[in-house]
Design an enzyme around this catalytic site. Sequence first.
Site, mmCIF file in Angstrom:
data_model
loop_
_atom_site.group_PDB
_atom_site.id
_atom_site.type_symbol
_atom_site.label_atom_id
_atom_site.label_comp_id
_atom_site.label_asym_id
_atom_site.label_seq_id
_atom_site.Cartn_x
_atom_site.Cartn_y
_atom_site.Cartn_z
ATOM 1 N N TYR A 1 5.076 2.988 19.192
ATOM 2 C CA TYR A 1 6.236 4.661 18.537
ATOM 3 C C TYR A 1 6.513 4.942 20.692
ATOM 4 O O TYR A 1 7.748 6.547 19.931
ATOM 5 C CB TYR A 1 5.263 5.596 17.617
ATOM 6 N N LYS B 1 -5.443 -8.362 11.888
ATOM 7 C CA LYS B 1 -5.386 -7.611 12.211
ATOM 8 C C LYS B 1 -7.082 -6.220 10.926
ATOM 9 O O LYS B 1 -7.399 -7.368 10.117
ATOM 10 C CB LYS B 1 -4.290 -6.613 10.611
ATOM 11 N N ARG C 1 -10.449 -1.052 3.122
ATOM 12 C CA ARG C 1 -9.749 -2.409 2.893
ATOM 13 C C ARG C 1 -10.801 -3.575 3.770
ATOM 14 O O ARG C 1 -10.018 -3.830 4.068
ATOM 15 C CB ARG C 1 -8.694 -1.404 4.255
ATOM 16 N N ARG D 1 -1.470 7.156 8.458
ATOM 17 C CA ARG D 1 -1.981 6.646 6.425
ATOM 18 C C ARG D 1 -0.957 8.648 5.874
ATOM 19 O O ARG D 1 -0.625 8.707 5.292
ATOM 20 C CB ARG D 1 -3.488 6.228 6.121
ATOM 21 N N CYS E 1 0.856 -2.025 -0.094
ATOM 22 C CA CYS E 1 -0.330 0.245 -0.014
ATOM 23 C C CYS E 1 1.056 1.110 0.242
ATOM 24 O O CYS E 1 0.392 2.899 -0.477
ATOM 25 C CB CYS E 1 -1.300 0.009 1.016
ATOM 26 N N LYS F 1 -3.733 -6.809 15.637
ATOM 27 C CA LYS F 1 -3.342 -5.371 15.058
ATOM 28 C C LYS F 1 -4.281 -4.482 15.151
ATOM 29 O O LYS F 1 -5.296 -5.543 13.650
ATOM 30 C CB LYS F 1 -2.204 -4.921 14.460
HETATM 31 ZN ZN LIG Z 1 -1.343 -2.587 3.033
#
Ligand SMILES: [Zn+2]
Length: 326
Positions: free
Chosen positions: A313, A195, A217, A205, A122, A248
């Site tokens: 993160y 996911k 998606r 994104r 992606c 996730k």
């Molecule tokens: Zn992807």
Amino acid sequence: MPFPVIRPRRLRANPAMRRLVRETVLAVDDLLYPVFVTYGRDVRKPVEAMPGVYNFSVDTLLEELGPVNELGIPGIMLFGIPETKDELAGGAYDDEGVVQQAIRAVKEEFPDLLVITDVCLCEYTSHGHCGVIKNGCVLNDPTLDLLARTALSHARAGADMVAPSDMMDGRVAAIRRALDEHGYQNVPIMAYAAKYASAYYGPFREAASSAPQFGDRRSYQMDPPNAREALREVRLDIDEGADIVMVKPALAYLDVIQRVRQAFDHPLAAYNVSGEYAMVKAAAQKGWIDERRVVLETLTGIKRAGAEIILTYHAPDAARWLQEGE
Ligand SMILES: [Zn+2]
């Protein structure tokens, strides 16, 4: 029985006693740090919705990773943002692509830091979807070839582990076969097994410029209400050869993490995603929460649910705080 014989507070009386009976201990060893690498030199572009997160070029990424390595964080998850995108995600499996260059540079500079690569299309497709598009649909099987080529290219560059995040059916088997056929039997696969099609990916994104240009998606990522289906997804990935499985996002899916942990013995990772990070950062910036305590409590909760690997993160901050102690 004279009241009260049982007094749970006895074991909470002081820090040493609390440490002694602590059931879940978060450690630096549990953390993986996701990073974004892009083309160019001397790039350090802030991601607006993720304070403290940047798009790095390879040179600045190495600067960023010095302290990360010093802190003892076991590894990074590498995402690439290419200079150009096309229909078939050519940049994903280009041996001179951004991720491939970054893998070589990071492994040379920090040989002991695990470089795990996100394997998806992606970030590299002009349409922003994770696979090959025909008549507005994401085609499953033609996508597998490209994913396998991408994983192979990462392994060739020196990746320690590949992590497919696309949610195509059969991709773990396709990647395993490609790796094995080319002599990379020892490169493990960490599968984004469950996911979900989550709103919590919003800030990512922006970071990866990977928003789908049409549609969404939901035809390949999982439907958020489903948990039993997650167990089926995990089982498929394990049967296809996944070494580590992942759930996730993390916070809205702690029950899924717990169920996967109870059903399978494989190492389990959870991804504390961009939206979860952004909410904490925003509230902390406003002075509404104690960032350090909230982050450590959140990561401990994810571990308590059953994940022994947490992609976050917050990893460098969390590692620093854990080092400092209470
Ligand atoms: Zn992807």
